[in-house]
Design an enzyme around this catalytic site. Structure first.
Site, PDB file in Angstrom:
ATOM      1  N   LYS A  45     -14.591   6.839   6.871  1.00 51.27           N
ATOM      2  CA  LYS A  45     -14.867   6.684   5.430  1.00 51.27           C
ATOM      3  C   LYS A  45     -14.898   5.206   5.040  1.00 51.27           C
ATOM      4  CE  LYS A  45     -11.411   7.170   2.077  1.00 51.27           C
ATOM      5  NZ  LYS A  45     -11.364   5.994   1.242  1.00 51.27           N
ATOM      6  N   ASN A  46     -13.860   4.471   5.436  1.00 49.07           N
ATOM      7  CA  ASN A  46     -13.740   3.113   4.913  1.00 49.07           C
ATOM      8  C   ASN A  46     -14.722   2.122   5.546  1.00 49.07           C
ATOM      9  OD1 ASN A  46     -11.891   4.001   3.079  1.00 49.07           O
ATOM     10  ND2 ASN A  46     -10.086   3.348   4.256  1.00 49.07           N
ATOM     11  N   ARG A  66     -13.178   3.695  -4.963  1.00 55.20           N
ATOM     12  CA  ARG A  66     -12.742   2.309  -4.858  1.00 55.20           C
ATOM     13  C   ARG A  66     -13.907   1.419  -4.392  1.00 55.20           C
ATOM     14  NH1 ARG A  66      -9.214  -0.061  -7.232  1.00 55.20           N
ATOM     15  NH2 ARG A  66      -8.543  -1.996  -6.319  1.00 55.20           N
ATOM     16  N   CYS A 121      -7.870   6.116  -5.495  1.00 53.86           N
ATOM     17  CA  CYS A 121      -6.596   6.815  -5.652  1.00 53.86           C
ATOM     18  C   CYS A 121      -5.584   5.958  -6.409  1.00 53.86           C
ATOM     19  CB  CYS A 121      -6.015   7.158  -4.281  1.00 53.86           C
ATOM     20  SG  CYS A 121      -6.915   8.467  -3.449  1.00 53.86           S
ATOM     21  N   ARG A 156      -3.348  -2.089  -7.419  1.00 53.38           N
ATOM     22  CA  ARG A 156      -4.643  -2.325  -6.791  1.00 53.38           C
ATOM     23  C   ARG A 156      -5.545  -3.320  -7.547  1.00 53.38           C
ATOM     24  NH1 ARG A 156      -7.088   3.052  -4.158  1.00 53.38           N
ATOM     25  NH2 ARG A 156      -7.494   1.656  -2.432  1.00 53.38           N
ATOM     26  N   ASP A 201      -2.323   4.189   5.369  1.00 53.77           N
ATOM     27  CA  ASP A 201      -3.036   5.462   5.146  1.00 53.77           C
ATOM     28  C   ASP A 201      -2.493   6.601   6.013  1.00 53.77           C
ATOM     29  OD1 ASP A 201      -4.583   4.055   3.370  1.00 53.77           O
ATOM     30  OD2 ASP A 201      -6.272   3.795   4.735  1.00 53.77           O
ATOM     31  N   ILE A 209       2.428  -2.078   1.641  1.00 60.08           N
ATOM     32  CA  ILE A 209       1.083  -2.387   1.122  1.00 60.08           C
ATOM     33  C   ILE A 209       0.920  -1.967  -0.341  1.00 60.08           C
ATOM     34  CG2 ILE A 209      -1.420  -2.120   1.531  1.00 60.08           C
ATOM     35  CD1 ILE A 209      -0.020  -3.433   3.917  1.00 60.08           C
ATOM     36  N   ARG A 265     -12.189  13.939  -0.212  1.00 59.17           N
ATOM     37  CA  ARG A 265     -12.786  12.594  -0.294  1.00 59.17           C
ATOM     38  C   ARG A 265     -12.708  11.866   1.040  1.00 59.17           C
ATOM     39  NH1 ARG A 265     -10.337   8.844  -4.188  1.00 59.17           N
ATOM     40  NH2 ARG A 265     -11.684   7.537  -2.929  1.00 59.17           N
TER      41      ARG A 265
HETATM   42  N1  EPU Z   1      -4.654  -6.525  -3.269  1.00 59.15           N
HETATM   43  C1  EPU Z   1      -4.472  -7.449  -4.255  1.00 59.15           C
HETATM   44  N2  EPU Z   1      -5.566  -8.125  -4.698  1.00 59.15           N
HETATM   45  C2  EPU Z   1      -6.813  -7.895  -4.204  1.00 59.15           C
HETATM   46  C3  EPU Z   1      -6.982  -6.941  -3.189  1.00 59.15           C
HETATM   47  C4  EPU Z   1      -5.873  -6.267  -2.732  1.00 59.15           C
HETATM   48  O1  EPU Z   1      -3.362  -7.660  -4.737  1.00 59.15           O
HETATM   49  O2  EPU Z   1      -7.757  -8.554  -4.665  1.00 59.15           O
HETATM   50  C5  EPU Z   1      -3.491  -5.744  -2.802  1.00 59.15           C
HETATM   51  C6  EPU Z   1      -3.657  -4.267  -3.184  1.00 59.15           C
HETATM   52  O3  EPU Z   1      -3.230  -4.029  -4.495  1.00 59.15           O
HETATM   53  C7  EPU Z   1      -2.828  -3.570  -2.163  1.00 59.15           C
HETATM   54  C8  EPU Z   1      -3.004  -4.461  -0.915  1.00 59.15           C
HETATM   55  O4  EPU Z   1      -3.438  -5.727  -1.399  1.00 59.15           O
HETATM   56  O5  EPU Z   1      -1.505  -3.552  -2.544  1.00 59.15           O
HETATM   57  C9  EPU Z   1      -3.992  -3.934   0.104  1.00 59.15           C
HETATM   58  O6  EPU Z   1      -5.258  -3.852  -0.457  1.00 59.15           O
HETATM   59  P1  EPU Z   1      -6.615  -3.946   0.372  1.00 59.15           P
HETATM   60  O7  EPU Z   1      -7.538  -4.785  -0.426  1.00 59.15           O
HETATM   61  O8  EPU Z   1      -6.365  -4.277   1.789  1.00 59.15           O
HETATM   62  O9  EPU Z   1      -7.073  -2.456   0.256  1.00 59.15           O
HETATM   63  P2  EPU Z   1      -8.436  -1.924  -0.262  1.00 59.15           P
HETATM   64  O10 EPU Z   1      -9.548  -2.714   0.289  1.00 59.15           O
HETATM   65  O11 EPU Z   1      -8.388  -1.689  -1.739  1.00 59.15           O
HETATM   66  C10 EPU Z   1      -8.787  -0.370   1.800  1.00 59.15           C
HETATM   67  C11 EPU Z   1      -8.987   1.093   1.961  1.00 59.15           C
HETATM   68  C12 EPU Z   1      -7.686   1.822   1.657  1.00 59.15           C
HETATM   69  C13 EPU Z   1      -6.588   1.304   2.579  1.00 59.15           C
HETATM   70  C14 EPU Z   1      -6.471  -0.231   2.456  1.00 59.15           C
HETATM   71  C15 EPU Z   1      -5.476  -0.830   3.420  1.00 59.15           C
HETATM   72  C16 EPU Z   1     -11.309   1.275   1.312  1.00 59.15           C
HETATM   73  C17 EPU Z   1     -12.317   1.758   0.342  1.00 59.15           C
HETATM   74  N3  EPU Z   1     -10.037   1.528   1.039  1.00 59.15           N
HETATM   75  O12 EPU Z   1      -8.418  -0.527   0.422  1.00 59.15           O
HETATM   76  O13 EPU Z   1      -7.932   3.167   1.952  1.00 59.15           O
HETATM   77  O14 EPU Z   1      -5.362   1.869   2.201  1.00 59.15           O
HETATM   78  O15 EPU Z   1      -7.761  -0.828   2.684  1.00 59.15           O
HETATM   79  O16 EPU Z   1      -5.811  -0.523   4.719  1.00 59.15           O
HETATM   80  O17 EPU Z   1     -11.667   0.712   2.335  1.00 59.15           O
HETATM   81  C18 EPU Z   1      -7.535   5.475   1.877  1.00 59.15           C
HETATM   82  O18 EPU Z   1      -8.455   5.604   2.688  1.00 59.15           O
HETATM   83  O19 EPU Z   1      -6.763   6.412   1.550  1.00 59.15           O
HETATM   84  C19 EPU Z   1      -7.324   4.166   1.252  1.00 59.15           C
HETATM   85  C20 EPU Z   1      -6.572   4.005   0.175  1.00 59.15           C
END
Ligand code: EPU
Length: 417
Positions: free
Chosen positions: A22-23, A92, A116, A121, A304, A326, A397
């Site tokens: 997915k990601n 997201r 989610c 976030r 995850d 995280i 999802r």
């Molecule tokens: N964060 C910030 N500022 C930012 C970006 C992130 O503070 O600008 C914080 C977030 O709030 C969070 C942490 O950094 O506490 C990690 O965020 P990251 O940006 O790495 O996550 P993401 O890109 O929003 C993706 C996956 C998530 C997965 C995370 C970590 C996608 C669409 N989502 O999220 O997937 O948990 O990386 O591996 O790629 C899931 O599949 O269930 C899911 C939530």
């Protein structure tokens, strides 16, 4: 509302084939806009996020054809348009249109992304990255308007190795003049999958999968193909299911290096499995040991899989501890797990205690988010009796063809709308 009904405690055997990640897919699909022509993406998972992404691609005048598990995308006549809230909040990953449209057109208008509810976030690291490349960012009533007359490559340091920000800034850097360097980049396999597609399209990128990524600007890119990596979180979820209920359950399509942290943890708690090529065979373990888990960025234990493994640890002999580093709100599932007989205590936003073993009982629960829903699904598969999981659209999802995959290995599972 979608309801999954499970009659639990049935042994599972046979083979589950893992779908595309997915990601990765949610970044690879919008990326087709960086090409001036046709792209093909193989091994695309059948999940609702992809359906919404296709709607956004069509809104932007891309032609998208879905044949089997492949998406054929033609971006020849792509147009820049504002992306409305009803589409952007569905997932997201709609934030990837920021970096992509900025690179391709120098302007993006998009409502806040959804996803989610597992913590605050913010997307400040993405925004800071765009600004460092020369973009101007305005937020008007929940809408981001990001513009740039010219993007210029630069060295950017991330305060946290965010997956989304690493990918998004790589996209914006494709539209920048000169070289961009991202320091403290995320190292998740999804980054490598995205960089491979960009390279196949003609971009020059070095270091994807390490903490330092270098991107040379060049936009638009050419035509290309890519295959989505197998989903490491889906793989991990079925492996956890196998550790609880498997009888020589085979999980096919894994990449061992992507799930090493989980595999080491499972060995530590007494689970036996064998790996032959891309197939892992696993059987239930009747004497699980408790453990401590700390979620970390890749290659650490993935956040995850924290919620899915919590369901398994309710069966371990003793006290397990989880430290979630995280997200600040990823234990909501445990309130529902406790309704099934689990003994978990949220000690703080980041710490969870799990006491086992308990006998889980089928009951009515509500999925709180995607992976939280997966933890309830695993608990329901383990439990005696019948469970109903409401709000299961969250689970769908992230897990393509979930019901058939589980039915085929012997689970008693039904879905109703
Ligand atoms: N964060 C910030 N500022 C930012 C970006 C992130 O503070 O600008 C914080 C977030 O709030 C969070 C942490 O950094 O506490 C990690 O965020 P990251 O940006 O790495 O996550 P993401 O890109 O929003 C993706 C996956 C998530 C997965 C995370 C970590 C996608 C669409 N989502 O999220 O997937 O948990 O990386 O591996 O790629 C899931 O599949 O269930 C899911 C939530």
């Amino acid at each position: 509302m979608t309801r999954i009904t499970i009659s639990g405690n049935k042994p599972l055997s046979g083979e589950v084939k893992i779908s595309g990640a997915k990601n990765s897919a949610v970044a690879l699909v919008p990326m087709a806009i960086l090409s001036k022509g046709k792209t093909v993406i193989y091994n695309v998972p059948e999940i609702s996020d992809i359906e919404y992404l296709i709607k956004i691609m069509e809104l932007l005048n891309c032609k998208v054809e879905h044949k089997n598990d492949a998406l054929y995308i033609d971006s020849t006549n792509v147009m820049n348009k504002p992306i409305p809230e009803e589409l952007s909040v569905q997932m997201r990953a709609s934030y990837y249109f920021m970096g992509i449209l900025l690179a391709r057109f120098g302007r993006v208008e998009i409502s806040f992304p959804g996803g989610c509810n597992i913590g605050a976030r913010p997307i400040d690291i993405h925004i800071k990255g765009f600004e460092e490349l020369g973009a101007h960012v305005e937020i008007i009533k929940n809408r981001y308007i990001i513009t740039a007359n010219k993007l210029i490559g630069k060295k950017i340091y991330f305060d946290f190795p965010s997956v989304g920000a690493t990918i998004n800034v790589m996209f914006a850097a494709i539209g920048a003049e000169g070289t961009t360097v991202i320091e403290n980049a995320a190292m998740e396999p999804e980054i490598v999958n995205v960089a491979s597609f960009l390279i196949n399209m003609g971009a020059k990128i070095r270091g994807a999968g390490t903490k330092r990524i270098e991107i040379e600007g060049k936009c638009p890119l050419g035509e290309s193909v890519i295959e989505v990596f197998p989903d490491r979180i889906e793989s991990g979820t079925y492996i956890i299911i196998g550790a609880a209920l498997g009888e020589n359950l085979k999980i096919k399509g894994i990449i061992k290096e992507h799930i090493e942290a989980l595999l080491i943890k499972l060995k530590e708690i007494g689970v036996h499995y064998e790996i032959d090529g891309d197939t892992l065979t696993i059987s239930r373990c009747n004497k699980l040991k408790p453990t401590k888990i700390k979620t970390l960025a890749f290659p650490g234990f993935p956040t995850d899989l924290q919620q899915p493994i919590t369901a398994l640890l309710t069966q371990a002999n003793g006290k397990s501890m989880i430290e979630e580093t995280i997200y600040e709100n990823r234990f909501k599932n445990t309130i529902e797990l406790n309704k099934m007989g689990a003994d978990t205590k949220i000690l703080s936003d980041h710490k969870l205690e799990i006491n086992g073993p308990v006998k889980l009982k089928g009951t009515d629960v509500v999925a709180t988010d995607l992976r939280g829903g997966a933890s309830l699904l695993i608990a329901a598969l383990i439990a005696d009796g019948i469970s109903h999981i409401d709000n299961s659209e969250y689970i769908l999802r992230g897990y393509g063809d979930l019901i058939n995959k589980l039915k085929n290995v012997g689970a008693k599972i039904e879905i109703t709308e």
